[in-house]
Write an enzyme that holds these catalytic residues in place. Structure first.
Site: not given
Ligand code: CAA
Length: 258
Positions: A66, A109, A112, A132
């Site tokens: 998400a 997500g 998922e 999450e």
């Molecule tokens: N939402 C919004 N932006 C996101 C994102 C997300 N889920 N995942 C990555 N991004 C963005 C980052 O904020 C970053 O943006 P900026 O360049 O503007 O700073 C860009 O993408 C690159 O991210 P990283 O610098 O973190 O890149 P990385 O290569 O070091 O790591 C990653 C990549 C492992 C995907 C890491 O970004 C990460 O862990 N992301 C979050 C994953 C997460 O927590 N997902 C769960 C979301 S909640 C959910 O999904 C609820 C549900 O069940 C419906």
């Protein structure tokens, strides 16, 4: 809002391919992206040229979950009334088989979404997880339910409570993935699998999908009765006569979807 479509649709043979197209945000599933994805799925479900569907991201990321930016300030009421997670339910009404072709991250997500598909083809670099817990929440789009039904309670607990992530090989070992392919070939493998299914008897494919999904929702007794009714129903189709006649006469069948 940007004019760039957040999903791109292509037709390959009898397969509809949907590419998630929000690479700057790691294909974060914003409400608008999910809406476009579900619209595209429903359009392909209604498209007579198409017998199966593939959803993919790019070689680095399937989807990182998400959109955390969009969610960070939301209240419980915003989440409930916004219906964001409800959008995921639209995928369950799609009747044609859907394959997720996953390379790179499939997190939250994104994972998922892959699990809501009917099959998963993974690239060697695919990584699956429910992170999450790091955000102070739990999965909200089926992660605790579909994951547990597939890998069992103990691994699901570790993934949901402690952000354990799986490699493609591990995911295959735990029954989450149909096939692991080299990262430069995973999409071709998924398209090949989808095309092979698209060439089969369409009504049997549709009812087969319905019956397998029913197994996840019912007791064995109810499921067996449901399966038997669908099996009998197929004897009302021209494809059943054609399939059996073709077998007996040692010729390839010509399916009509009737
Ligand atoms: N939402 C919004 N932006 C996101 C994102 C997300 N889920 N995942 C990555 N991004 C963005 C980052 O904020 C970053 O943006 P900026 O360049 O503007 O700073 C860009 O993408 C690159 O991210 P990283 O610098 O973190 O890149 P990385 O290569 O070091 O790591 C990653 C990549 C492992 C995907 C890491 O970004 C990460 O862990 N992301 C979050 C994953 C997460 O927590 N997902 C769960 C979301 S909640 C959910 O999904 C609820 C549900 O069940 C419906």
């Amino acid at each position: 809002m940007s004019e760039t479509p957040l999903v791109l649709t292509e037709i390959h043979g009898q397969v509809g391919l949907i590419r998630l197209n929000n690479p700057k945000a790691y294909n974060a599933l914003s409400p608008e992206l999910l809406r476009q994805l579900m619209d595209a799925l429903e359009a392909l479900d209604a498209d007579e040229r198409v017998g199966a569907i593939v959803i993919t991201g790019n070689e680095k990321v399937f989807a990182a979950g998400a959109d955390i930016k969009a969610m960070s300030q939301a209240s419980a009421v915003d989440m409930l009334m916004g219906g964001y997670v409800d959008l995921f339910d639209r995928i369950r009404a799609v009747r044609k088989p859907i394959i997720a072709a996953v390379a790179g991250w499939a997190l939250g997500g994104g994972f998922e979404l892959a699990m809501a598909c009917d099959m998963i083809v993974a690239a060697e670099n695919a990584r699956f997880g429910q992170p999450e817990i790091n955000l102070g929440v739990i999965p909200g789009a089926g992660g605790t339910q579909r994951l547990t039904r597939t890998v069992g309670k103990y691994l699901a607990m570790e993934m949901v409570l402690n952000d354990r992530r799986l490699t493609a090989e591990e995911a295959a070992r735990f029954g989450l993935v149909n096939k692991v392919a080299p990262t430069d070939a995973y999409l071709d493998e998924a398209l090949k699998l989808a095309q092979a299914i698209a060439e089969r008897a369409p009504i049997a494919v549709r009812l087969g999908k319905e019956a397998v999904n029913y197994a996840l929702e019912s007791t064995l007794t109810a499921g067996l009765a449901y399966e038997r009714r669908l099996f009998y129903l197929l004897f009302a189709t021209e494809d059943q006569s054609e399939g059996m006649d073709a077998f007996l006469n040692k010729r390839p069948p010509e399916w009509k979807g009737r």
